[in-house]
Write an enzyme that holds these catalytic residues in place. Structure first.
Site, PDB file in Angstrom:
ATOM      1  N   GLU A  34     -31.149 108.576 -12.373  1.00  0.00           N
ATOM      2  CA  GLU A  34     -32.139 109.566 -12.772  1.00  0.00           C
ATOM      3  C   GLU A  34     -31.970 110.727 -11.785  1.00  0.00           C
ATOM      4  O   GLU A  34     -31.997 110.507 -10.574  1.00  0.00           O
ATOM      5  CB  GLU A  34     -33.552 108.977 -12.653  1.00  0.00           C
ATOM      6  N   ARG A 258     -30.732  94.152  -5.976  1.00  0.00           N
ATOM      7  CA  ARG A 258     -30.538  95.458  -5.375  1.00  0.00           C
ATOM      8  C   ARG A 258     -30.198  95.301  -3.901  1.00  0.00           C
ATOM      9  O   ARG A 258     -30.481  94.272  -3.296  1.00  0.00           O
ATOM     10  CB  ARG A 258     -31.749  96.355  -5.580  1.00  0.00           C
ATOM     11  N   LYS A 268     -35.735 106.656  -3.539  1.00  0.00           N
ATOM     12  CA  LYS A 268     -35.661 108.114  -3.551  1.00  0.00           C
ATOM     13  C   LYS A 268     -37.022 108.736  -3.281  1.00  0.00           C
ATOM     14  O   LYS A 268     -37.113 109.776  -2.634  1.00  0.00           O
ATOM     15  CB  LYS A 268     -35.134 108.587  -4.912  1.00  0.00           C
TER      16      LYS A 268
HETATM   17  P1  ATP Z   1     -34.899 104.531  -6.435  1.00  0.00           P
HETATM   18  O1  ATP Z   1     -36.000 103.528  -6.429  1.00  0.00           O
HETATM   19  O2  ATP Z   1     -34.200 104.676  -5.143  1.00  0.00           O
HETATM   20  O3  ATP Z   1     -35.309 105.835  -7.022  1.00  0.00           O
HETATM   21  P2  ATP Z   1     -33.809 103.882  -8.936  1.00  0.00           P
HETATM   22  O4  ATP Z   1     -33.419 102.527  -9.385  1.00  0.00           O
HETATM   23  O5  ATP Z   1     -35.047 104.457  -9.493  1.00  0.00           O
HETATM   24  O6  ATP Z   1     -33.802 103.884  -7.370  1.00  0.00           O
HETATM   25  P3  ATP Z   1     -31.906 105.290 -10.478  1.00  0.00           P
HETATM   26  O7  ATP Z   1     -31.421 106.672 -10.317  1.00  0.00           O
HETATM   27  O8  ATP Z   1     -32.758 104.986 -11.648  1.00  0.00           O
HETATM   28  O9  ATP Z   1     -32.675 104.912  -9.155  1.00  0.00           O
HETATM   29  O10 ATP Z   1     -30.724 104.250 -10.364  1.00  0.00           O
HETATM   30  C1  ATP Z   1     -29.431 104.384 -10.896  1.00  0.00           C
HETATM   31  C2  ATP Z   1     -28.769 103.026 -10.840  1.00  0.00           C
HETATM   32  O11 ATP Z   1     -28.623 102.603  -9.485  1.00  0.00           O
HETATM   33  C3  ATP Z   1     -29.598 101.979 -11.541  1.00  0.00           C
HETATM   34  O12 ATP Z   1     -28.760 101.192 -12.352  1.00  0.00           O
HETATM   35  C4  ATP Z   1     -30.206 101.195 -10.417  1.00  0.00           C
HETATM   36  O13 ATP Z   1     -30.463  99.876 -10.806  1.00  0.00           O
HETATM   37  C5  ATP Z   1     -29.152 101.311  -9.323  1.00  0.00           C
HETATM   38  N1  ATP Z   1     -29.750 101.151  -8.003  1.00  0.00           N
HETATM   39  C6  ATP Z   1     -30.748 101.872  -7.459  1.00  0.00           C
HETATM   40  N2  ATP Z   1     -31.084 101.427  -6.234  1.00  0.00           N
HETATM   41  C7  ATP Z   1     -30.257 100.387  -5.982  1.00  0.00           C
HETATM   42  C8  ATP Z   1     -30.103  99.488  -4.873  1.00  0.00           C
HETATM   43  N3  ATP Z   1     -30.865  99.582  -3.789  1.00  0.00           N
HETATM   44  N4  ATP Z   1     -29.139  98.540  -4.969  1.00  0.00           N
HETATM   45  C9  ATP Z   1     -28.357  98.455  -6.057  1.00  0.00           C
HETATM   46  N5  ATP Z   1     -28.458  99.258  -7.131  1.00  0.00           N
HETATM   47  C10 ATP Z   1     -29.398 100.215  -7.101  1.00  0.00           C
HETATM   48 MG    MG Z   2     -35.744 105.266 -11.126  1.00  0.00          MG
END
Ligand code: ATP
Ligand code: MG
Length: 559
Positions: A34, A258, A268
């Site tokens: 995102e 994760r 983020k």
């Molecule tokens: P955040 O909570 O940091 O915003 P998010 O999952 O909302 O993380 P996205 O941009 O939606 O962030 O994630 C893109 C991809 O990266 C998704 O498939 C997500 O599952 C993966 N991802 C995000 N954080 C991690 C992590 N700590 N370990 C492994 N994969 C991750």
């Molecule tokens: Mg997200």
């Protein structure tokens, strides 16, 4: 692969799919960020996994921006994400956006309504939450649940046309209000949001929710293996239900744990908080766990890929030690970084028996770890040098193998010197160390027969350049910042030390961006890509030569 490595659970699934001919042997993954912030090392795990699997099984990976929330998303983030994925060494097959599918997604929603499987609900978010029930109590149907298909179609059309305000109504799937999985109790598919989207502008005022946007985008792209983190396990029945009812390409979702790292935070939203409140100097602050921060700090793509490889993929959450990430960068830089000398806390060393005004051009290999040394550089040597203040002691204990009156050390790449005197200022601070050198002890052509226990680094005072050096410590003082009431309470107040006037050997004035250097005995360094100027070089310490934290933890100094 040359070495036998057991398959992780996702590789097992893919190999089984390949054996049974599912998807005609095709493997298509996607990385779906995102664009609401910069990528962090957790994303690197997902990137290495998605792109790595595609590479291993002759498949492809799409980069898909999950841009369904116009409020938090920006074009700046899109650009940084593309840069970071490429820097990590991966190239996507197609660059795609969920917003490209808004029209198709709208049609899908209409299809569900026509099948009697979705309805417009005028309840507000609180009413919806209450009517959903609890895990042990079934939900209660909203009065709108049985509205006619025609009325739902009309209302949904009007939602799109902008007739209603934010939050006035939503579109929900009609699944099962008694399902033990709360996500299946008529999940929201669309909400109204009058906001300007970074790509579609004001074309839309309704936006698909994650559950509707994500799986359907996978299906539109014919993704074969859609990998996400464990918190989406309870969403999987919704994912499958929608694909089944819409009768579209059957993408499948698989979940992995994760990445969580010690001494940092990884969401983020929290990283944005650190940026906004200026606890750090931007998303790319070298202390941040972001890809751009790690890059600026001097981490290499290879070291991050190696780290992701070592942590592997599992189905259970765990906390990985920051020391492992540091181990990976040390391993890499030990093999590749060019050796140089710099003095961070200078004190003058005068060689009393060395001719005034004379300069010798000594030489030092760039990389002793490489077979050919990768060439060498010239190191000027003269009567007056800078050495590290802590390499001299007036009253030294027996095991101090550096300079003290009456003792000798080797100056790296140069001569053996013996200390015979020193000078102090009024406050008792040592200002000069006086030595004599042994003329036939030159490195590489030493015929002195002398043996010394210590070797110290130095730079020639008349030739050295000045530079700023930044030393970093962990951003948080606690192993798990989230265990504090407010994660910012455990920020480490000493995470940045700025040394304004360090002396670097003259060759380092030609240091290149994106290149890593080992400052002998001090650690690995790289030029700061953001604040370095031609006449004001700034070096960041990537990591120390050894893991000082392991030692400190043992001594009980740091928790
Ligand atoms: P955040 O909570 O940091 O915003 P998010 O999952 O909302 O993380 P996205 O941009 O939606 O962030 O994630 C893109 C991809 O990266 C998704 O498939 C997500 O599952 C993966 N991802 C995000 N954080 C991690 C992590 N700590 N370990 C492994 N994969 C991750
Ligand atoms: Mg997200």
């Amino acid at each position: 692969m040359s070495e036998e490595k057991s398959l992780n659970f996702i590789e097992e699934i893919i190999e089984e799919d390949l054996r049974t001919g599912k998807h005609d042997g095709r493997v298509l993954t996607r990385f779906p960020p995102e664009p609401n912030g910069y990528l962090h090392i957790g994303h690197a795990k997902s990137i290495c996994l998605n792109f790595g699997l595609a590479k291993k099984y002759n498949g492809k990976t799409n980069l898909r921006f999950d841009d369904t929330n116009p409020i938090t998303e920006e074009a700046e983030y899109v650009e940084s994400i593309k840069k970071d994925v490429q820097w990590l060494g991966f190239q996507w097959a197609e660059e795609l956006y969920t917003s490209d599918y808004f029209e198709t997604l709208y049609e899908y929603a209409v299809k569900l309504i026509k099948k009697g499987l979705a309805y417009v609900d005028k309840s507000n978010s609180e009413e919806i939450a209450i009517s959903k029930g609890t895990p042990t109590q079934p939900g209660i149907a909203a009065p709108d649940r049985d509205r006619s298909i025609e009325d739902n179609l009309r209302l949904f059309q009007e939602m799109r046309e902008g007739k209603y305000k934010d939050g006035e109504m939503v579109l929900r799937a009609k699944i099962d209000l008694a399902d033990p999985n709360m996500h299946m109790r008529d999940p929201l598919l669309y909400r109204i949001k009058h906001a300007v989207h970074h790509r579609t502008g004001d074309t839309w005022c309704i936006y698909p929710m994650y559950d509707f946007g994500h799986g359907q985008s996978d299906s539109i792209e014919k993704i074969t293996h859609s990998l996400c983190t464990l918190e989406f396990v309870p969403h999987r029945p919704v994912y499958d239900w929608l694909i089944e009812k819409l009768e579209i390409f059957p993408s499948r979702q698989y979940e992995f744990a994760r990445l969580n790292l010690t001494y940092t935070v990884m969401s983020k939203r929290r990283l944005l908080e650190l940026v906004r409140e200026k606890h750090v100097d931007g998303w790319d602050d070298p202390r941040m766990p972001t890809i751009s921060g790690l890059r600026r700090r001097g981490f290499t793509p290879a070291s991050i890929r190696e780290f992701c490889d070592r942590i592997g993929v599992a189905k259970r959450e765990n906390l990985i030690s920051m020391s492992l990430l540091e181990f990976c960068i040390r391993e890499d830089l030990n093999k590749t970084a060019w050796r140089r000398m710099a003095v961070l806390d200078p004190i003058k060393l005068i060689i009393t028996n060395y001719p005034e005004g004379k300069t010798e051009e000594l030489s030092g290999e760039n990389n002793p770890e490489a077979e050919d040394g990768e060439g060498s550089r010239i190191i000027p040597f003269s009567k007056e040098l800078w050495i590290e203040r802590n390499d001299f002691m007036e009253d030294a204990p027996k095991k101090f193998f550096r300079l003290t009156p009456g003792k000798s050390v080797r100056l790296k790449h140069a001569y053996i010197v013996e200390c015979h005197d020193f000078k102090k200022d009024e406050e008792g601070k040592v200002t000069e160390v006086h030595c004599t050198y042994i003329p036939n002890s030159k490195s590489g052509e030493d015929t002195s027969g002398m043996r010394v226990k210590g070797t110290i680094h130095w730079v020639s005072a008349g030739h050295a350049e000045k530079a700023e050096v930044r030393l970093y410590d962990r951003l948080f003082a606690e192993e798990d910042p989230m265990a504090s009431e407010n994660f910012k309470d455990s920020l480490n107040p000493n995470s940045l030390q700025i040394i304004e006037n360090a002396y670097i050997e003259s060759d380092l004035a030609k240091a290149e961006m994106d290149k890593n250097y080992q400052f002998m005995r001090l650690g690995y360094f790289t030029l700061d890509e953001k604040i370095s100027r031609k006449n004001h070089l700034v070096f960041n310490r990537t990591v120390t030569l050894r893991d000082s934290w392991a030692k400190e933890v043992k001594k009980g100094k740091k928790k």
